[in-house]
Design a protein around this motif. Structure first.
Motif, short mmCIF file in Angstrom:
data_model
loop_
_atom_site.label_atom_id
_atom_site.label_comp_id
_atom_site.label_asym_id
_atom_site.label_seq_id
_atom_site.Cartn_x
_atom_site.Cartn_y
_atom_site.Cartn_z
N ASP A 118 0.82 -1.21 0.00
CA ASP A 118 0.00 0.00 0.00
C ASP A 118 0.86 1.27 0.00
O ASP A 118 0.50 2.27 -0.62
N LEU A 119 1.99 1.21 0.70
CA LEU A 119 2.90 2.36 0.68
C LEU A 119 3.42 2.61 -0.74
O LEU A 119 3.47 3.74 -1.20
N ALA A 120 3.81 1.52 -1.43
CA ALA A 120 4.31 1.67 -2.80
C ALA A 120 3.23 2.21 -3.72
O ALA A 120 3.48 3.08 -4.56
N ALA A 121 2.00 1.70 -3.57
CA ALA A 121 0.90 2.18 -4.41
C ALA A 121 0.60 3.65 -4.13
O ALA A 121 0.28 4.42 -5.05
N GLY A 122 0.71 4.05 -2.87
CA GLY A 122 0.40 5.43 -2.51
C GLY A 122 1.38 6.44 -3.08
O GLY A 122 0.98 7.56 -3.44
N ILE A 123 2.66 6.06 -3.17
CA ILE A 123 3.63 7.02 -3.70
C ILE A 123 3.78 6.93 -5.21
O ILE A 123 4.42 7.79 -5.83
N PRO A 136 1.81 7.53 -7.88
CA PRO A 136 1.43 8.66 -8.75
C PRO A 136 2.40 9.84 -8.69
O PRO A 136 2.83 10.32 -9.75
N PRO A 137 2.80 10.34 -7.50
CA PRO A 137 3.76 11.45 -7.52
C PRO A 137 5.12 11.05 -8.08
O PRO A 137 5.79 11.88 -8.71
N VAL A 138 5.52 9.81 -7.87
CA VAL A 138 6.79 9.36 -8.44
C VAL A 138 6.71 9.33 -9.96
O VAL A 138 7.64 9.77 -10.66
N ALA A 139 5.60 8.84 -10.50
CA ALA A 139 5.44 8.80 -11.96
C ALA A 139 5.44 10.20 -12.55
O ALA A 139 6.05 10.45 -13.61
N ALA A 140 4.78 11.15 -11.88
CA ALA A 140 4.76 12.53 -12.37
C ALA A 140 6.15 13.13 -12.35
O ALA A 140 6.55 13.84 -13.29
N PHE A 141 6.90 12.86 -11.29
CA PHE A 141 8.27 13.37 -11.20
C PHE A 141 9.16 12.73 -12.26
O PHE A 141 9.95 13.41 -12.92
N ALA A 142 9.04 11.41 -12.44
CA ALA A 142 9.85 10.69 -13.43
C ALA A 142 9.63 11.24 -14.83
O ALA A 142 10.57 11.26 -15.65
N ALA A 143 8.43 11.70 -15.11
CA ALA A 143 8.12 12.24 -16.45
C ALA A 143 8.83 13.56 -16.70
O ALA A 143 8.93 13.99 -17.86
N ARG A 175 11.85 -1.17 -3.38
CA ARG A 175 11.80 -2.45 -4.10
C ARG A 175 10.38 -2.79 -4.52
O ARG A 175 10.14 -3.24 -5.66
N ALA A 176 9.41 -2.56 -3.63
CA ALA A 176 8.01 -2.81 -3.99
C ALA A 176 7.56 -1.87 -5.11
O ALA A 176 6.87 -2.29 -6.06
N LEU A 177 7.95 -0.62 -5.03
CA LEU A 177 7.60 0.35 -6.07
C LEU A 177 8.17 -0.07 -7.41
O LEU A 177 7.48 -0.04 -8.44
N LEU A 178 9.44 -0.49 -7.42
CA LEU A 178 10.09 -0.84 -8.69
C LEU A 178 9.60 -2.18 -9.23
O LEU A 178 9.71 -2.44 -10.42
N THR A 179 9.04 -3.02 -8.38
CA THR A 179 8.43 -4.26 -8.86
C THR A 179 7.12 -3.99 -9.56
O THR A 179 6.84 -4.57 -10.62
N ARG A 180 6.32 -3.07 -9.01
CA ARG A 180 4.96 -2.88 -9.52
C ARG A 180 4.76 -1.61 -10.33
O ARG A 180 3.81 -1.53 -11.12
N HIS A 181 5.61 -0.62 -10.15
CA HIS A 181 5.39 0.68 -10.79
C HIS A 181 6.70 1.26 -11.30
O HIS A 181 6.94 2.47 -11.17
N ARG A 182 7.54 0.47 -11.92
CA ARG A 182 8.86 0.95 -12.33
C ARG A 182 8.77 1.94 -13.48
O ARG A 182 8.15 1.66 -14.51
N PRO A 183 9.41 3.10 -13.35
CA PRO A 183 9.43 4.04 -14.48
C PRO A 183 10.38 3.54 -15.58
O PRO A 183 11.36 2.84 -15.30
N ASP A 184 10.08 3.91 -16.81
CA ASP A 184 10.91 3.48 -17.93
C ASP A 184 12.31 4.07 -17.88
O ASP A 184 13.25 3.51 -18.44
N ASN A 185 12.46 5.21 -17.21
CA ASN A 185 13.75 5.90 -17.18
C ASN A 185 14.48 5.70 -15.84
O ASN A 185 15.22 6.58 -15.40
N LEU A 186 14.28 4.55 -15.22
CA LEU A 186 14.96 4.26 -13.96
C LEU A 186 16.47 4.29 -14.15
O LEU A 186 17.01 3.72 -15.10
N GLY A 187 17.16 4.97 -13.24
CA GLY A 187 18.62 5.02 -13.26
C GLY A 187 19.21 4.09 -12.22
O GLY A 187 19.02 2.89 -12.28
N ARG A 188 19.91 4.66 -11.23
CA ARG A 188 20.59 3.86 -10.22
C ARG A 188 19.89 4.01 -8.87
O ARG A 188 19.21 5.01 -8.62
#
Length: 237
Positions: free
Chosen positions: A59-64, A66-73, A91-104
């Motif tokens: 739930d924590l990963a799901a909650g953050i 949307p703002p992470v996706a907006a920032f990544a864009a 790790r949970a965020l990157l498993t379920r909601h990984r942005p295409d431009n993930l770096g390090r």
């Protein structure tokens, strides 16, 4: 295990971005000094406050997300820097909601293998009341659902562990040594990480340590640590 280096993105354009995720009993302000160091080097930053003590990791990963996706864009690459349980949220965020431009990714004292402190205390009402659902997920014994949520580390990851403690009871009676008072050095490791380094710092203060900040900056820029004992490692599953 080494991962392909994302490499620089040529041409002018949006800045590199860094997402900061704090630990379970912390706020975004705990990472403010580290955030300032990255901003001084030209990075855009997103230092999120999230309800770490009131929800489970999924739930924590799901909650953050949307703002992470907006920032990544808005950035060229999205790097991630975490402290303590923030590493598991990442790790949970990157498993379920990984942005295409993930770096390090850099994790400070992450309980990747759980913590024996949680093993001893997670059934106590006071522990569960204070640390909430996510706190109960910090044990060393994990079910298949949680393992799937955390997923494999298939991105460039550098882990910084500490071996100094301000918590003598936990360090001497609950945790294998070396440890930082909350997590043993061994349990910060995870299979697939690119590099691991142990610094003489404590769990609760390491994000303000100048050497830790310097190592985090260097890994985000170069995909490796400066410290002489930093090396690739097999890690834990």
């Amino acid at each position: 295990m080494r991962h392909p280096d994302p490499g620089p993105i040529p041409g002018a354009g949006p800045p590199e971005g860094v997402l900061f995720l704090h630990g379970i009993a912390r706020r975004a302000s705990s990472l403010a000094r580290m955030e300032r160091a990255f901003r001084a080097q030209g990075h855009a930053t997103l230092n999120l406050d999230y309800p770490a003590r009131t929800a489970a990791l999924a739930d924590l990963a799901a909650g953050i997300a949307p703002p992470v996706a907006a920032f990544a864009a808005r950035v060229r690459r999205l790097h991630v820097v975490t402290h303590s349980m923030g590493g598991l949220v990442a790790r949970a965020l990157l498993t379920r909601h990984r942005p295409d431009n993930l770096g390090r990714v850099v994790m400070l004292a992450p309980p990747n293998g759980g913590s024996e402190v949680a093993d001893r205390l997670h059934r106590l009402a006071a522990y569960r009341s204070f640390f909430g659902p996510a706190g109960a997920q910090l044990t060393t014994r994990r079910d298949a659902e949680l393992a799937a949520l955390l997923g494999p580390v298939d991105y460039p990851l550098g882990v910084i562990a500490g071996d100094r403690t301000l918590y003598p009871v936990e360090s001497w009676l609950m945790l294998p040594r070396p440890n930082d008072g909350r997590v043993s050095v061994d349990r910060t490791r995870v299979a697939g990480m690119s590099a691991h380094v142990t610094l003489h710092t404590t769990h609760g203060l390491m994000m303000w340590n100048p050497r830790v900040i310097g190592e985090a900056l260097h890994f985000v820029r170069n995909g490796r640590f400066l410290a002489p004992d930093a090396k690739p490692s097999e890690g834990r599953p």
